[in-house]
Design a protein around this motif. Sequence first.
Motif, short mmCIF file in Angstrom:
data_model
loop_
_atom_site.label_atom_id
_atom_site.label_comp_id
_atom_site.label_asym_id
_atom_site.label_seq_id
_atom_site.Cartn_x
_atom_site.Cartn_y
_atom_site.Cartn_z
N PRO A 5 -19.33 -28.32 -72.57
CA PRO A 5 -18.87 -27.64 -73.78
C PRO A 5 -19.49 -26.25 -73.87
O PRO A 5 -20.65 -26.05 -73.51
N THR A 6 -18.71 -25.30 -74.34
CA THR A 6 -19.17 -23.90 -74.33
C THR A 6 -20.41 -23.66 -75.17
O THR A 6 -21.16 -22.72 -74.91
N THR A 7 -20.65 -24.52 -76.14
CA THR A 7 -21.82 -24.33 -77.00
C THR A 7 -23.04 -25.11 -76.53
O THR A 7 -24.11 -25.02 -77.13
N ALA A 8 -22.89 -25.92 -75.49
CA ALA A 8 -23.96 -26.84 -75.07
C ALA A 8 -25.22 -26.11 -74.68
O ALA A 8 -25.18 -25.03 -74.06
N VAL A 9 -26.36 -26.70 -75.05
CA VAL A 9 -27.66 -26.22 -74.57
C VAL A 9 -28.28 -27.37 -73.79
O VAL A 9 -28.24 -28.52 -74.22
N ALA A 10 -28.83 -27.08 -72.62
CA ALA A 10 -29.33 -28.14 -71.76
C ALA A 10 -30.51 -27.65 -70.96
O ALA A 10 -30.64 -26.46 -70.64
N GLY A 11 -31.39 -28.58 -70.62
CA GLY A 11 -32.52 -28.31 -69.76
C GLY A 11 -32.79 -29.50 -68.89
O GLY A 11 -32.99 -30.61 -69.39
N ASN A 12 -32.70 -29.31 -67.57
CA ASN A 12 -32.97 -30.39 -66.61
C ASN A 12 -31.93 -31.50 -66.69
O ASN A 12 -32.21 -32.63 -66.28
N VAL A 13 -30.75 -31.19 -67.25
CA VAL A 13 -29.69 -32.18 -67.42
C VAL A 13 -28.36 -31.54 -67.02
O VAL A 13 -28.09 -30.39 -67.40
N THR A 14 -27.53 -32.26 -66.28
CA THR A 14 -26.19 -31.81 -65.92
C THR A 14 -25.16 -32.61 -66.68
O THR A 14 -25.18 -33.85 -66.67
N PHE A 15 -24.25 -31.89 -67.35
CA PHE A 15 -23.11 -32.54 -68.01
C PHE A 15 -22.06 -32.85 -66.95
O PHE A 15 -21.71 -31.99 -66.13
N ILE A 16 -21.55 -34.10 -66.95
CA ILE A 16 -20.56 -34.50 -65.95
C ILE A 16 -19.18 -34.69 -66.56
O ILE A 16 -18.19 -34.20 -66.04
N ASP A 17 -19.11 -35.41 -67.70
CA ASP A 17 -17.79 -35.68 -68.27
C ASP A 17 -17.94 -36.08 -69.73
O ASP A 17 -19.04 -36.42 -70.19
N ASN A 18 -16.83 -36.03 -70.44
CA ASN A 18 -16.73 -36.54 -71.81
C ASN A 18 -15.45 -37.35 -71.90
O ASN A 18 -14.39 -36.89 -71.47
N VAL A 19 -15.54 -38.57 -72.46
CA VAL A 19 -14.35 -39.41 -72.61
C VAL A 19 -14.27 -39.91 -74.04
O VAL A 19 -15.29 -40.08 -74.72
N PRO A 380 -46.63 -37.85 -75.37
CA PRO A 380 -45.24 -37.85 -74.92
C PRO A 380 -44.75 -36.40 -74.73
O PRO A 380 -45.05 -35.52 -75.55
N THR A 381 -44.00 -36.17 -73.66
CA THR A 381 -43.61 -34.80 -73.30
C THR A 381 -42.12 -34.73 -73.00
O THR A 381 -41.59 -35.54 -72.23
N GLN A 382 -41.44 -33.75 -73.57
CA GLN A 382 -40.03 -33.55 -73.28
C GLN A 382 -39.86 -33.00 -71.86
O GLN A 382 -40.49 -32.02 -71.49
N VAL A 383 -38.97 -33.64 -71.08
CA VAL A 383 -38.72 -33.18 -69.71
C VAL A 383 -37.23 -32.90 -69.47
O VAL A 383 -36.83 -32.60 -68.35
N GLY A 384 -36.42 -32.98 -70.51
CA GLY A 384 -35.01 -32.66 -70.39
C GLY A 384 -34.32 -32.81 -71.74
O GLY A 384 -34.82 -33.50 -72.63
N TYR A 385 -33.16 -32.15 -71.89
CA TYR A 385 -32.42 -32.26 -73.14
C TYR A 385 -30.97 -31.84 -72.92
O TYR A 385 -30.64 -31.09 -72.00
N PHE A 386 -30.09 -32.35 -73.81
CA PHE A 386 -28.68 -31.94 -73.83
C PHE A 386 -28.21 -32.04 -75.26
O PHE A 386 -28.29 -33.10 -75.88
N ARG A 387 -27.71 -30.93 -75.80
CA ARG A 387 -27.28 -30.88 -77.20
C ARG A 387 -26.01 -30.05 -77.29
O ARG A 387 -25.88 -29.01 -76.63
N VAL A 388 -25.08 -30.50 -78.14
CA VAL A 388 -23.81 -29.78 -78.33
C VAL A 388 -23.70 -29.35 -79.78
O VAL A 388 -23.32 -30.16 -80.65
N PRO A 389 -24.03 -28.09 -80.10
CA PRO A 389 -23.81 -27.58 -81.46
C PRO A 389 -22.31 -27.33 -81.68
O PRO A 389 -21.54 -27.14 -80.74
N SER A 390 -21.89 -27.33 -82.93
CA SER A 390 -20.50 -27.00 -83.26
C SER A 390 -20.30 -25.50 -83.19
O SER A 390 -21.25 -24.71 -83.26
N GLY A 391 -19.05 -25.09 -83.04
CA GLY A 391 -18.70 -23.67 -82.96
C GLY A 391 -17.81 -23.40 -81.78
O GLY A 391 -17.69 -24.21 -80.86
N VAL A 394 -15.59 -26.05 -80.69
CA VAL A 394 -16.23 -27.25 -80.16
C VAL A 394 -16.74 -28.11 -81.31
O VAL A 394 -17.38 -27.60 -82.24
N THR A 395 -16.45 -29.41 -81.27
CA THR A 395 -16.99 -30.34 -82.25
C THR A 395 -18.44 -30.65 -81.90
O THR A 395 -18.74 -31.06 -80.78
N GLY A 396 -19.33 -30.40 -82.84
CA GLY A 396 -20.74 -30.64 -82.59
C GLY A 396 -21.05 -32.11 -82.38
O GLY A 396 -20.37 -32.99 -82.90
#
Length: 442
Positions: A5-19, A380-391, A394-396
């Motif tokens: 998604p065009t608004t997606a923010v990601a770190g250490n994560v690959t988006f593959i698909d949405n169904v 605990p430590t964050q080592v990756g993330y994937f988030r889709v804001p609206s805009g 794109v539906t958040g």
Amino acid sequence: MHNAPTTAVAGNVTFIDNVRGVSGYSALNFIHYDKYGYDFMFANGTGGLAVWSLKDPEHPALISKITAAELRLPGDTQDRFWEGENMTVDPKRKLVFLTRDPRGFGGTVKTGQSGVYIVDVKNPWKPETVIFHPVPAGHTATCINDCKYLWSVGPANTGTPGQDPSWNGVPVRVTDIHDIKHPYTFDRAVDLGRHDGVTDYVHSVDVDKNGIAWASGEGGVRGYWTEGNHYDPVQKRNRVATAYDPVPYAGGTVVATNPAGTDFFDYFDHNAYHNTEKLGSFDKGELLYITNENITTCSQAGEFKIASLKGSYDGEGWRSTPEKPFRLELISHWSPWGKEGSATSGSCSAHWFTVNGNILAQAWYGQGTRFIDVSDPRNPTQVGYFRVPSGQGVTGGSASAAYWHDGLVYVADYNRGVDVLRFDGKLAGEPDKKICWNSCDK
């Protein structure tokens, strides 16, 4: 791979698909079919049940569904299933259980019908509802003892007959499902007096790799043996545990993250995972990983917690009172607030997670999916993330639950359907050969 998604923010994560299927989703589960040689994915949400083939695991193919309209009962006024969080399945008998919250189909917490739909998915292309069975509990349900019983729990109340007016919330109700055409729910409820002696809202149940059922809710997390002969620290004798008369093991209320200890949600444990292994300086089986749900401003929203079971093996959590409260030690707590890739507004609470080795994949509503390394339980430590804001059209996202499955992560999202992700970081600890949640075969 489809474009992210065009608004997606990601770190250490690959988006593959949405169904998408019949709606956004609260929960997923998976069943392997030997005769086909691959897995199928099941999801439930407000629109009902959807089924995907995972012949190509990166690109699930929708093959069938049961709509909310098809699940309506006499008196229902809306085509709206609710809630089915933590959806449980019987992989041997090829059954899916849809837990009906009283707020579904136009009902309310106090007036609606709760219970469970038992769905036969021997032929995943043609799922068939076997029966709807009323149960005086209905927010989530979990298979117990190799799916011969169901533990149904929550919510705060239900209009379905069988509630004690002294209860602040619905405890565990036990249903015998040996014969799926004739389920039987016991009159006696389980996990009473869980909140300093008061019976309160049980939100979910998760069975660990040793067969211990962990009930989470208002008043903490308590574990029970549900079969075998065990020492009962409350009755102070050895006895046989059953699904309808379990033996207490350990657990209790975790010390509040709020020093004042006044917030309802400080004691509302949404779900839990018992780490049965030794980790760092902690004893084998000492640690509980817990979601604390609190849907409020992002800076104060519910967190992920790690607690120690030390000091709770002698029935302390069953004897706790307001005058003499017992509390588990809080080892650490973590939130995306202020971390890389995080939102500053919207719904930001912790929600469902699954564990692979020492890496959690956890859904955080509008904060997306977070990958958390718990190799050091105190940090605990964050080592990756994937988030889709609206805009940008794109539906958040509103991530409900994240599931490790065969090297990928499938995210049930209330708004987006199902996202398929790949974690690109290094798995810490020994990756699990068999990821399990909700109910783990021993």
